[in-house]
Motif scaffolding. Structure first.
Motif, PDB file in Angstrom:
ATOM      1  N   SER A   1      -0.184  -1.590   8.373  1.00 22.89           N
ATOM      2  CA  SER A   1       0.023  -1.095   9.729  1.00 22.89           C
ATOM      3  C   SER A   1       1.282  -0.241   9.723  1.00 22.89           C
ATOM      4  CB  SER A   1       0.162  -2.266  10.704  1.00 22.89           C
ATOM      5  OG  SER A   1       0.271  -1.806  12.027  1.00 22.89           O
ATOM      6  N   VAL A   2       1.124   1.056  10.079  1.00 26.47           N
ATOM      7  CA  VAL A   2       2.246   1.993  10.019  1.00 26.47           C
ATOM      8  C   VAL A   2       2.253   2.910  11.233  1.00 26.47           C
ATOM      9  CG1 VAL A   2       2.305   2.014   7.493  1.00 26.47           C
ATOM     10  CG2 VAL A   2       0.971   3.734   8.699  1.00 26.47           C
ATOM     11  N   SER A   3       3.413   3.523  11.484  1.00 26.42           N
ATOM     12  CA  SER A   3       3.516   4.588  12.481  1.00 26.42           C
ATOM     13  C   SER A   3       4.118   5.804  11.801  1.00 26.42           C
ATOM     14  CB  SER A   3       4.367   4.152  13.681  1.00 26.42           C
ATOM     15  OG  SER A   3       5.711   3.956  13.303  1.00 26.42           O
ATOM     16  N   CYS A   4       3.869   6.982  12.386  1.00 22.04           N
ATOM     17  CA  CYS A   4       4.247   8.245  11.763  1.00 22.04           C
ATOM     18  C   CYS A   4       4.526   9.279  12.849  1.00 22.04           C
ATOM     19  CB  CYS A   4       3.096   8.694  10.862  1.00 22.04           C
ATOM     20  SG  CYS A   4       3.186  10.345  10.185  1.00 22.04           S
ATOM     21  N   GLU A   5       5.498  10.164  12.608  1.00 22.75           N
ATOM     22  CA  GLU A   5       5.801  11.230  13.557  1.00 22.75           C
ATOM     23  C   GLU A   5       4.966  12.481  13.317  1.00 22.75           C
ATOM     24  OE1 GLU A   5      10.006  11.855  13.250  1.00 22.75           O
ATOM     25  OE2 GLU A   5      10.459  10.005  14.333  1.00 22.75           O
ATOM     26  N   GLY A   6       4.276  12.567  12.178  1.00 18.11           N
ATOM     27  CA  GLY A   6       3.434  13.719  11.866  1.00 18.11           C
ATOM     28  C   GLY A   6       1.981  13.422  12.185  1.00 18.11           C
ATOM     29  N   PRO A   7       1.128  14.439  12.118  1.00 24.25           N
ATOM     30  CA  PRO A   7      -0.282  14.249  12.465  1.00 24.25           C
ATOM     31  C   PRO A   7      -1.157  13.677  11.352  1.00 24.25           C
ATOM     32  CG  PRO A   7       0.153  16.555  12.045  1.00 24.25           C
ATOM     33  CD  PRO A   7       1.475  15.849  11.961  1.00 24.25           C
ATOM     34  N   TRP A   8      -0.615  13.537  10.138  1.00 25.66           N
ATOM     35  CA  TRP A   8      -1.389  12.969   9.026  1.00 25.66           C
ATOM     36  C   TRP A   8      -0.699  11.725   8.490  1.00 25.66           C
ATOM     37  CZ3 TRP A   8      -1.945  17.691   5.220  1.00 25.66           C
ATOM     38  CH2 TRP A   8      -2.691  18.696   5.828  1.00 25.66           C
ATOM     39  N   ILE A   9      -1.495  10.704   8.239  1.00 28.64           N
ATOM     40  CA  ILE A   9      -1.019   9.533   7.510  1.00 28.64           C
ATOM     41  C   ILE A   9      -1.923   9.390   6.294  1.00 28.64           C
ATOM     42  CG2 ILE A   9      -0.499   7.074   7.549  1.00 28.64           C
ATOM     43  CD1 ILE A   9      -0.256   7.237  10.570  1.00 28.64           C
ATOM     44  N   LEU A  10      -1.301   9.300   5.131  1.00 27.69           N
ATOM     45  CA  LEU A  10      -2.024   9.216   3.863  1.00 27.69           C
ATOM     46  C   LEU A  10      -1.880   7.816   3.285  1.00 27.69           C
ATOM     47  CD1 LEU A  10      -0.568  12.530   2.402  1.00 27.69           C
ATOM     48  CD2 LEU A  10      -2.624  12.258   3.783  1.00 27.69           C
TER      49      LEU A  10
ATOM     50  N   VAL B   1       0.846  -1.195   0.000  1.00 30.07           N
ATOM     51  CA  VAL B   1       0.000   0.000   0.000  1.00 30.07           C
ATOM     52  C   VAL B   1       0.886   1.252   0.000  1.00 30.07           C
ATOM     53  CG1 VAL B   1      -1.747   1.307   1.289  1.00 30.07           C
ATOM     54  CG2 VAL B   1      -1.818  -1.198   1.281  1.00 30.07           C
ATOM     55  N   PRO B   2       0.724   2.163  -0.979  1.00 25.61           N
ATOM     56  CA  PRO B   2       1.443   3.434  -0.933  1.00 25.61           C
ATOM     57  C   PRO B   2       0.981   4.254   0.280  1.00 25.61           C
ATOM     58  CG  PRO B   2       0.654   3.000  -3.148  1.00 25.61           C
ATOM     59  CD  PRO B   2      -0.007   2.002  -2.247  1.00 25.61           C
ATOM     60  N   VAL B   3       1.954   4.758   1.054  1.00 27.17           N
ATOM     61  CA  VAL B   3       1.692   5.466   2.299  1.00 27.17           C
ATOM     62  C   VAL B   3       2.596   6.696   2.370  1.00 27.17           C
ATOM     63  CG1 VAL B   3       1.756   5.279   4.823  1.00 27.17           C
ATOM     64  CG2 VAL B   3       1.185   3.281   3.472  1.00 27.17           C
ATOM     65  N   ALA B   4       2.106   7.767   3.000  1.00 31.41           N
ATOM     66  CA  ALA B   4       2.921   8.952   3.262  1.00 31.41           C
ATOM     67  C   ALA B   4       2.611   9.454   4.661  1.00 31.41           C
ATOM     68  CB  ALA B   4       2.647  10.040   2.230  1.00 31.41           C
ATOM     69  N   CYS B   5       3.613  10.075   5.269  1.00 29.92           N
ATOM     70  CA  CYS B   5       3.510  10.663   6.602  1.00 29.92           C
ATOM     71  C   CYS B   5       3.819  12.149   6.460  1.00 29.92           C
ATOM     72  CB  CYS B   5       4.528   9.975   7.510  1.00 29.92           C
ATOM     73  SG  CYS B   5       4.752  10.745   9.122  1.00 29.92           S
ATOM     74  N   THR B   6       2.901  13.016   6.886  1.00 30.22           N
ATOM     75  CA  THR B   6       3.101  14.456   6.737  1.00 30.22           C
ATOM     76  C   THR B   6       2.195  15.212   7.709  1.00 30.22           C
ATOM     77  OG1 THR B   6       3.316  16.252   5.117  1.00 30.22           O
ATOM     78  CG2 THR B   6       1.435  14.740   4.847  1.00 30.22           C
TER      79      THR B   6
ATOM     80  N   LEU C   1      -2.135  16.088  16.819  1.00 28.94           N
ATOM     81  CA  LEU C   1      -1.263  15.224  17.616  1.00 28.94           C
ATOM     82  C   LEU C   1      -0.335  14.457  16.681  1.00 28.94           C
ATOM     83  CD1 LEU C   1      -3.944  13.721  20.031  1.00 28.94           C
ATOM     84  CD2 LEU C   1      -2.347  15.599  20.510  1.00 28.94           C
ATOM     85  N   ALA C   2       0.839  14.137  17.162  1.00 34.15           N
ATOM     86  CA  ALA C   2       1.809  13.400  16.354  1.00 34.15           C
ATOM     87  C   ALA C   2       2.260  12.151  17.097  1.00 34.15           C
ATOM     88  CB  ALA C   2       2.998  14.302  16.038  1.00 34.15           C
ATOM     89  N   ASP C   3       3.109  11.376  16.444  1.00 34.47           N
ATOM     90  CA  ASP C   3       3.631  10.115  16.980  1.00 34.47           C
ATOM     91  C   ASP C   3       2.502   9.123  17.227  1.00 34.47           C
ATOM     92  OD1 ASP C   3       6.286  10.987  16.939  1.00 34.47           O
ATOM     93  OD2 ASP C   3       6.060  11.935  18.901  1.00 34.47           O
ATOM     94  N   GLU C   4       1.976   8.604  16.136  1.00 34.13           N
ATOM     95  CA  GLU C   4       0.851   7.697  16.208  1.00 34.13           C
ATOM     96  C   GLU C   4       1.080   6.470  15.338  1.00 34.13           C
ATOM     97  OE1 GLU C   4       0.532  10.079  12.705  1.00 34.13           O
ATOM     98  OE2 GLU C   4       0.367  10.887  14.710  1.00 34.13           O
ATOM     99  N   ALA C   5       0.190   5.507  15.488  1.00 29.48           N
ATOM    100  CA  ALA C   5       0.200   4.293  14.676  1.00 29.48           C
ATOM    101  C   ALA C   5      -1.210   4.009  14.196  1.00 29.48           C
ATOM    102  CB  ALA C   5       0.725   3.106  15.478  1.00 29.48           C
ATOM    103  N   VAL C   6      -1.305   3.443  12.991  1.00 27.15           N
ATOM    104  CA  VAL C   6      -2.587   3.099  12.394  1.00 27.15           C
ATOM    105  C   VAL C   6      -2.510   1.692  11.828  1.00 27.15           C
ATOM    106  CG1 VAL C   6      -4.134   3.571  10.458  1.00 27.15           C
ATOM    107  CG2 VAL C   6      -3.252   5.444  11.789  1.00 27.15           C
ATOM    108  N   THR C   7      -3.551   0.927  12.077  1.00 24.60           N
ATOM    109  CA  THR C   7      -3.712  -0.372  11.435  1.00 24.60           C
ATOM    110  C   THR C   7      -5.041  -0.345  10.703  1.00 24.60           C
ATOM    111  OG1 THR C   7      -2.433  -1.509  13.137  1.00 24.60           O
ATOM    112  CG2 THR C   7      -3.913  -2.869  11.789  1.00 24.60           C
TER     113      THR C   7
END
Length: 141
Positions: free
Chosen positions: A88-97, A38-43, A71-77
């Motif tokens: 399933s990814v984690s990101c330091e920014g508040p948006w995960i695309l 899955v293409p993913v971006a963190c921003t 909020l930042a520093d989160e994970a999404v499944t």
């Protein structure tokens, strides 16, 4: 027009035990990558959040607290309609695309380094138009 779904205190849906057993893949800030196909971006921080390329992602997950502050520093499944993990990814920014194909999905978002309760819910990626999910954490510090 983006479909905005607020998952405020929608923790009534819990992932099955063991469904999120592996550590999420860390996506660096302002970087695109492919995770589990899955293409993913963190921003979502600074001027880079305005990059028009981010509009090519049909799904944006945004994290906020009770006061609507990002909020930042989160994970999404994300799982498919049958409960199988898609990504399933984690990101330091508040948006995960995500570039997910049209369909029905389930999401679990959690804050790393926080005692806040995970937020879960269901969403649909339509054939046309973006989906904007807002995961609000009323108990985040």
């Amino acid at each position: 027009m983006a479909k905005r779904i607020a998952c405020i205190a929608c923790a009534g849906v819990a992932l099955a035990a063991g469904a999120a057993s592996a550590e999420p893949a860390k996506v660096p800030l302002d970087t695109e990558t492919v995770v589990q196909g899955v293409p993913v971006a963190c921003t979502g921080v600074g001027q880079t959040r305005l990059n028009p390329h981010w509009d090519s992602y049909p799904v944006r997950v945004e994290f906020s607290g009770a006061d609507n502050a990002l909020l930042a520093d989160e994970a999404v499944t994300i799982s498919d309609g049958k409960g199988a993990e898609v990504v399933s990814v984690s990101c330091e920014g508040p948006w995960i695309l995500f570039k997910l194909p049209p369909g029905d999905y389930r999401i679990e978002g959690r804050l790393l380094d926080e005692e806040a309760r995970p937020q879960t819910g269901f969403f649909r990626v339509p054939r046309n138009g973006p989906t904007h999910l807002e995961l609000r954490f009323p108990d985040a510090s």
